[in-house]
Design an enzyme around this catalytic site. Structure first.
Site, PDB file in Angstrom:
ATOM      1  N   HIS A  18      -3.225  -2.562  -1.252  1.00 28.10           N
ATOM      2  CA  HIS A  18      -2.989  -2.798   0.319  1.00 28.10           C
ATOM      3  C   HIS A  18      -3.522  -3.937   0.853  1.00 28.10           C
ATOM      4  O   HIS A  18      -4.296  -4.506   0.221  1.00 28.10           O
ATOM      5  CB  HIS A  18      -4.115  -1.608   0.794  1.00 28.10           C
ATOM      6  N   ARG A  62       1.305   2.636  -7.371  1.00 29.21           N
ATOM      7  CA  ARG A  62       2.601   3.159  -7.031  1.00 29.21           C
ATOM      8  C   ARG A  62       3.182   3.732  -8.355  1.00 29.21           C
ATOM      9  O   ARG A  62       3.324   2.974  -9.314  1.00 29.21           O
ATOM     10  CB  ARG A  62       3.157   2.155  -5.971  1.00 29.21           C
ATOM     11  N   TYR A  80      -4.858   6.918   3.867  1.00 29.37           N
ATOM     12  CA  TYR A  80      -4.928   7.759   2.630  1.00 29.37           C
ATOM     13  C   TYR A  80      -5.715   8.710   2.555  1.00 29.37           C
ATOM     14  O   TYR A  80      -5.748   9.560   1.573  1.00 29.37           O
ATOM     15  CB  TYR A  80      -4.613   6.697   1.503  1.00 29.37           C
ATOM     16  N   HIS A 111       3.679  10.158  -4.635  1.00 29.38           N
ATOM     17  CA  HIS A 111       2.806   9.818  -3.614  1.00 29.38           C
ATOM     18  C   HIS A 111       1.365  10.446  -3.415  1.00 29.38           C
ATOM     19  O   HIS A 111       0.410   9.899  -3.034  1.00 29.38           O
ATOM     20  CB  HIS A 111       3.480   9.438  -2.233  1.00 29.38           C
ATOM     21  N   LYS A 162       4.037  -5.005  -4.601  1.00 28.53           N
ATOM     22  CA  LYS A 162       4.664  -5.496  -3.528  1.00 28.53           C
ATOM     23  C   LYS A 162       4.515  -6.942  -3.269  1.00 28.53           C
ATOM     24  O   LYS A 162       3.373  -7.586  -3.448  1.00 28.53           O
ATOM     25  CB  LYS A 162       4.253  -4.708  -1.969  1.00 28.53           C
ATOM     26  N   ARG A 169      -1.084   9.347  -5.473  1.00 34.13           N
ATOM     27  CA  ARG A 169      -1.794   8.062  -5.022  1.00 34.13           C
ATOM     28  C   ARG A 169      -2.969   8.296  -3.607  1.00 34.13           C
ATOM     29  O   ARG A 169      -4.045   7.951  -3.749  1.00 34.13           O
ATOM     30  CB  ARG A 169      -0.637   7.167  -4.411  1.00 34.13           C
TER      31      ARG A 169
END
Length: 250
Positions: A219, A126, A228, A193, A145, A196
């Site tokens: 993820h 990210r 994705y 994005h 995250k 990514r």
């Protein structure tokens, strides 16, 4: 609501994600005391299906945080309009490498952003994770995250080039400038994005183990990683024709 936003900040989510959470929750704030009102506001909205599903995901996270089990269960069961198939712009490795080749007459800023763009494509991280890289014994780690640290693989030459600019990266508070340079260097339809998504598409179509891609991207589940994978209509048709029209040996 404020305590939930503080929670999202502690989870090391990007500023854009936090702003989205805030915006969605403010939209529903007047009706948060009643599931019926929440349901009616969702059902009667004029938003596009993709936006409605985004609202649902934000509310699910909020209800889970607040331990509102009945709201959580009801929202999970709520039928929403289907999201239409959408083809996102992705860039091939060869095309990206051509656009990020550093030229002698490039300014220092252009050299920096070409390096950043290439690094983001090669790692699939990210954009805001750029600010949380840590090199230990020739291994590279990133804080993702939920403040979860993970090891990522990288192209050594690109990372060495990136390190020349890394102190300047520390001063960024948002990725707004990065977005502008991505559009300037790659094209107006591309965002952080997109890089990514391009990484995931490139790796999966080349036969990479999906779990390897999942771990690299940070993820929590494999379904997110597969979401994705983005092939445009022409590529999908080419793959289909190649398989369906080939002569199978009996």
């Amino acid at each position: 609501m404020k305590d939930f936003i503080r929670y999202t900040k502690k989870r090391n989510l990007s500023l854009n994600t936090i702003r989205t959470y805030e915006s969605v929750l403010k939209h529903y704030e007047p009706v948060l005391d009643s599931w019926i009102k929440i349901r009616n506001k969702i059902i009667n909205s004029n938003f596009k299906p993709r936006t409605i599903h985004l609202h649902k995901n934000v509310l699910l996270s909020f209800f889970e945080f607040k331990k509102l089990k009945r709201y959580l269960q009801n929202l999970k069961l709520l039928k929403l309009p289907q999201i239409e198939m959408k083809y996102f712009d992705v860039i091939s490795k060869n095309n990206l490498y051509k656009k990020t080749d550093i030229l002698d007459d490039d300014s220092l800023e252009i050299k920096k952003y070409k390096t950043i763009i290439r690094f983001l494509f090669e790692t699939g991280i990210r954009a805001h994770e750029l600010f949380f890289l840590e090199s230990i014994n020739n291994r590279l780690y990133v804080l993702g995250k939920g403040n979860k640290k993970r090891q990522i693989f990288f192209v050594k030459q690109t990372f060495e080039q990136l390190q020349k600019f890394y102190e300047n990266l520390k001063g960024f508070e948002t990725t707004k400038t990065l977005r502008l340079y991505i559009k300037k260097i790659i094209g107006k339809n591309f965002t952080p994005h997109s890089l990514r998504r391009s990484f995931a598409t490139f790796m999966l179509i080349k036969g990479a183990n999906p779990k390897t891609v999942m771990l690299q991207m940070g993820h929590a589940n494999i379904q997110t990683t597969f979401s994705y994978l983005n092939l445009n209509e022409q590529t999908n048709r080419r793959i289909y024709n190649k398989i369906m029209y080939q002569n199978d040996a009996e």
